[in-house]
Design a protein around this motif. Structure first.
Motif, PDB file in Angstrom:
ATOM      1  N   GLN A  49       0.831  -1.199   0.000  1.00  0.00           N
ATOM      2  CA  GLN A  49       0.000   0.000   0.000  1.00  0.00           C
ATOM      3  C   GLN A  49       0.873   1.260   0.000  1.00  0.00           C
ATOM      4  O   GLN A  49       0.589   2.216  -0.725  1.00  0.00           O
ATOM      5  N   GLN A  58       2.263   1.713  -3.459  1.00  0.00           N
ATOM      6  CA  GLN A  58       1.242   2.260  -4.359  1.00  0.00           C
ATOM      7  C   GLN A  58       1.048   3.754  -4.114  1.00  0.00           C
ATOM      8  O   GLN A  58       0.922   4.546  -5.059  1.00  0.00           O
ATOM      9  N   SER A  62       1.646   6.860  -6.663  1.00  0.00           N
ATOM     10  CA  SER A  62       0.594   7.843  -6.930  1.00  0.00           C
ATOM     11  C   SER A  62       1.083   9.263  -6.661  1.00  0.00           C
ATOM     12  O   SER A  62       0.811  10.181  -7.437  1.00  0.00           O
TER      13      SER A  62
END
Length: 127
Positions: free
Chosen positions: A65, A68, A72
């Motif tokens: 997570q 990610q 982003s």
């Protein structure tokens, strides 16, 4: 249709636009300099706590997570850099456009004076 545009152009405070054009360009350059100096991705992350009805996330899931989120953030930073570059470019073009409009305004004013003088001379010759 042209009459609508003429009325809109007459309502524009060109003096204020011309006066503020350099400030807009400087603001865009400041934005570009500020955004360009920021790091591409932030390494800080907040750890999510588990709610009572859900099992705790595993370390691998949390790392995935975080990865990610870092991707982003990096993508958003690149988009922000591209947007601020575009804003800087548009501000520079706006400054050039305003300068050209001012030159054209002065030329039209000089042409109007010449036409009035020529009309006066022609009127005095005919009458």
């Amino acid at each position: 249709m042209a009459i609508g545009w003429l009325s809109v152009l007459k309502m524009v405070p060109w003096g204020d636009v011309i006066e503020s054009a350099p400030k807009v360009a400087q603001g865009a350059k400041k934005l570009w300099d500020t955004v360009g100096k920021k790091p591409a991705a932030s390494t800080s992350a907040t750890v999510a706590t588990a709610t009572p009805g859900q099992p705790e996330p595993t370390l691998a899931a949390l790392q995935a997570q975080v990865t990610q989120l870092q991707v982003s953030v990096a993508e958003l930073h690149q988009q922000m850099l591209a947007s601020s570059a575009l804003i800087g470019s548009l501000a520079e073009q706006n400054t050039q456009l305003i300068a050209r409009v001012e030159v054209n305004r002065k030329r039209v004013l000089a042409l109007a004076v010449v036409v009035v003088v020529l009309a006066g001379v022609l009127g005095s010759k005919l009458f």
